[in-house]
Design a protein around this motif. Structure first.
Motif, PDB file in Angstrom:
ATOM      1  N   VAL A  55      -2.201  15.308  -1.810  1.00  0.00           N
ATOM      2  CA  VAL A  55      -2.033  15.682  -3.208  1.00  0.00           C
ATOM      3  C   VAL A  55      -0.526  15.757  -3.445  1.00  0.00           C
ATOM      4  CG1 VAL A  55      -2.380  17.462  -4.956  1.00  0.00           C
ATOM      5  CG2 VAL A  55      -4.232  16.885  -3.358  1.00  0.00           C
ATOM      6  N   GLU A  56      -0.037  14.860  -4.284  1.00  0.00           N
ATOM      7  CA  GLU A  56       1.407  14.729  -4.506  1.00  0.00           C
ATOM      8  C   GLU A  56       1.796  15.358  -5.833  1.00  0.00           C
ATOM      9  OE1 GLU A  56       5.268  13.043  -3.324  1.00  0.00           O
ATOM     10  OE2 GLU A  56       3.431  13.752  -2.360  1.00  0.00           O
ATOM     11  N   ALA A 114      -1.267  13.950  -8.278  1.00  0.00           N
ATOM     12  CA  ALA A 114      -2.311  12.955  -7.997  1.00  0.00           C
ATOM     13  C   ALA A 114      -2.795  13.120  -6.565  1.00  0.00           C
ATOM     14  CB  ALA A 114      -1.778  11.540  -8.200  1.00  0.00           C
ATOM     15  N   HIS A 115      -4.089  12.893  -6.389  1.00  0.00           N
ATOM     16  CA  HIS A 115      -4.703  12.891  -5.060  1.00  0.00           C
ATOM     17  C   HIS A 115      -5.011  11.445  -4.707  1.00  0.00           C
ATOM     18  CE1 HIS A 115      -8.677  13.374  -2.680  1.00  0.00           C
ATOM     19  NE2 HIS A 115      -7.655  13.373  -1.830  1.00  0.00           N
ATOM     20  N   MET A 170       0.862  -1.186   0.000  1.00  0.00           N
ATOM     21  CA  MET A 170       0.000   0.000   0.000  1.00  0.00           C
ATOM     22  C   MET A 170       0.894   1.230   0.000  1.00  0.00           C
ATOM     23  SD  MET A 170      -2.751  -1.410   2.805  1.00  0.00           S
ATOM     24  CE  MET A 170      -4.078  -0.263   2.417  1.00  0.00           C
ATOM     25  N   ILE A 171       0.642   2.141  -0.927  1.00  0.00           N
ATOM     26  CA  ILE A 171       1.570   3.259  -1.122  1.00  0.00           C
ATOM     27  C   ILE A 171       1.570   4.208   0.080  1.00  0.00           C
ATOM     28  CG2 ILE A 171       1.435   3.167  -3.635  1.00  0.00           C
ATOM     29  CD1 ILE A 171      -0.378   5.680  -3.493  1.00  0.00           C
ATOM     30  N   PRO A 172       2.751   4.681   0.493  1.00  0.00           N
ATOM     31  CA  PRO A 172       2.826   5.706   1.526  1.00  0.00           C
ATOM     32  C   PRO A 172       2.641   7.106   0.958  1.00  0.00           C
ATOM     33  CG  PRO A 172       5.022   5.019   0.924  1.00  0.00           C
ATOM     34  CD  PRO A 172       4.077   4.173   0.117  1.00  0.00           C
ATOM     35  N   THR A 173       2.702   7.218  -0.374  1.00  0.00           N
ATOM     36  CA  THR A 173       2.547   8.486  -1.085  1.00  0.00           C
ATOM     37  C   THR A 173       2.471   8.181  -2.570  1.00  0.00           C
ATOM     38  OG1 THR A 173       3.754  10.461  -1.822  1.00  0.00           O
ATOM     39  CG2 THR A 173       5.060   8.709  -0.852  1.00  0.00           C
ATOM     40  N   ALA A 174       1.803   9.042  -3.338  1.00  0.00           N
ATOM     41  CA  ALA A 174       1.719   8.842  -4.785  1.00  0.00           C
ATOM     42  C   ALA A 174       3.045   9.103  -5.483  1.00  0.00           C
ATOM     43  CB  ALA A 174       0.630   9.733  -5.381  1.00  0.00           C
TER      44      ALA A 174
END
Length: 429
Positions: free
Chosen positions: A284-285, A256-257, A228-232
């Motif tokens: 939002v990355e 990306a949000h 599971m991603i920690p950030t985009a």
């Protein structure tokens, strides 16, 4: 990942960069492993050549009818074949060992990054806005009468345990409005390209941006191998993994949000009150993929994009350059933006913008083809929060709090809230 050729050419420079991060010299270990790997490859190639030569002689002996020579050569070929297989296996083992070792070593800081052991050596370089002078004692976000009943930690704990929150009614809508505002600003004003990406990724995707192998305990994995991603940053940066893009498409700037997931393994007992540090949060990355020579300018540009969000929300903040002992594993240089939280009477991180040089690109084999021709080169990658949505909600609530317990909301959010301007008892009015 570091370039082994650069380490060979200047091991002292490599060790000096590690020393700035507080690490002992590693070039002797790395170069010894590299030498063993190269020797094994050479031996395997030599044995392969000998096998090929013997194979040709087998046919000649057969044609001459020399049965004894034929059998001798055939036995030699079989022997060489087994020898080659063993040597290639050893070369592959050493190659994997070198790659794994290089994967564990952090990026080299840029020369202008301040040196220091921890956050105490970080340097403030810019400040924007003046905190409101309040004639009442400010509260933290979770204490505000305006959010009571709409920021529900009890239900979240029943559902999922600690470090989760359920947002409802007006608070949920403000949270959603913030994410939409950030995306619109980045797409319309900052010319970033919006993407919607998965939040479950393969292990190699996490390796590409440096979350694995070193920081496995900070992330969540599923029983069937997804992470599971920690950030985009993870998904957006890996767009170029294993590919070679034309220089004409660079720089590519993405946003990306997504939901993000972190175990917060190293933060036991830290920020346990409220929603400042959660296992699940939204962000939002921003990610930029560019030519290496453009990375420094892109870093400044990306940081200003994040600052623009804060300024339009009228949230006082400061920009910090992180020292060598506090910057992230994959970063060459990092700016943290810290927003003013009156309830805590301090500035807290809300964005981190980093330039990684070619470090991530080497890990994921992402390259570009120069317009002038020549050999493809590794790209540079950058990432930054633009912004952490939950922390931005905290800042909006605390900075907008009024003596009567309501919250006045930033003007730029009004169109996203149906013209509503305030939060009272969990409801927009």
């Amino acid at each position: 990942m570091h370039d082994i050729r650069a380490i060979r050419e200047n091991p002292a420079l490599f060790d000096a960069a590690l020393a700035r991060r507080g690490l002992a010299p590693l070039s002797p270990e790395i170069l010894s492993l590299d030498e063993a790997r190269r020797t094994a490859i050479h031996q395997a190639e030599t044995a392969q050549a000998e096998q090929n030569a013997a194979s040709k002689l087998v046919g000649a002996a057969k044609a001459k009818g020399d049965e004894a020579e034929f059998e001798r050569l055939r036995a030699l070929v079989a022997e060489k074949k087994a020898e080659v297989a063993n040597m290639q296996s050893e070369a592959n083992r050493l190659d994997a060992e070198l790659r794994d070792r290089l994967m564990e070593i952090p990026n080299s800081p840029l020369d202008d990054v301040p040196e220091g052991p921890d956050e105490s050596a970080n340097v403030e370089i810019h400040r924007w806005g003046t905190p409101r002078a309040l004639d009442f004692k400010p509260l933290e976000h979770y204490q505000l009468p305006a959010v009571q009943g709409a920021m529900d930690f009890a239900t979240a704990a029943k559902l999922s345990g600690s470090r989760f929150v359920v947002l409802k009614s007006g608070v949920a809508r403000v949270h959603r409005a913030l994410a939409q505002f950030m995306l619109d600003l980045h797409v319309n004003d900052h010319a970033l390209t919006e993407a919607i990406t998965p939040v479950l990724v393969l292990p190699e995707t996490m390796y590409g941006t440096g979350q694995l192998p070193k920081f496995a305990e900070d992330s969540y994995s599923t029983t069937n191998g997804w992470w599971m991603i920690p950030t985009a940053e993870v998904t957006l940066t890996n767009f170029i993994a294993g590919e070679t893009w034309d220089e004409a498409v660079l720089p590519t700037r993405l946003t990306a949000h997504t939901n993000c997931f972190r175990s917060e393994a190293g933060s036991a007992g830290k920020d346990t009150s409220g929603m400042l540090r959660q296992h699940q949060f939204e962000k939002v990355e921003m990610v930029t993929i560019c030519r290496p020579e453009d990375a420094i300018a892109e870093h400044e540009r990306m940081t200003k994009c994040a600052e623009d969000v804060l300024e339009k929300l009228n949230l006082p903040y400061r920009r910090i350059v992180l020292c060598t002992g506090d910057m992230g594993f994959g970063s060459q240089k990092t700016y943290d933006l810290e927003v003013w939280l009156p309830g805590q009477d301090t500035y807290r991180e809300i964005s981190s913008c980093s330039t990684c040089g070619q470090f991530q690109a080497r890990r994921m084999n992402g390259r570009y083809k120069p317009a002038t021709g020549g050999k493809p080169e590794f790209v540079a990658t950058l990432n930054g929060s633009g912004l952490a949505v939950g922390r931005c909600l905290i800042a909006v609530l605390e900075n907008g709090q009024e003596a009567d317990g309501s919250v006045t909301l930033p003007e730029v959010l009004h169109p996203y809230l149906g013209g509503k301007t305030r939060l009272v008892d969990g409801v927009l009015v």
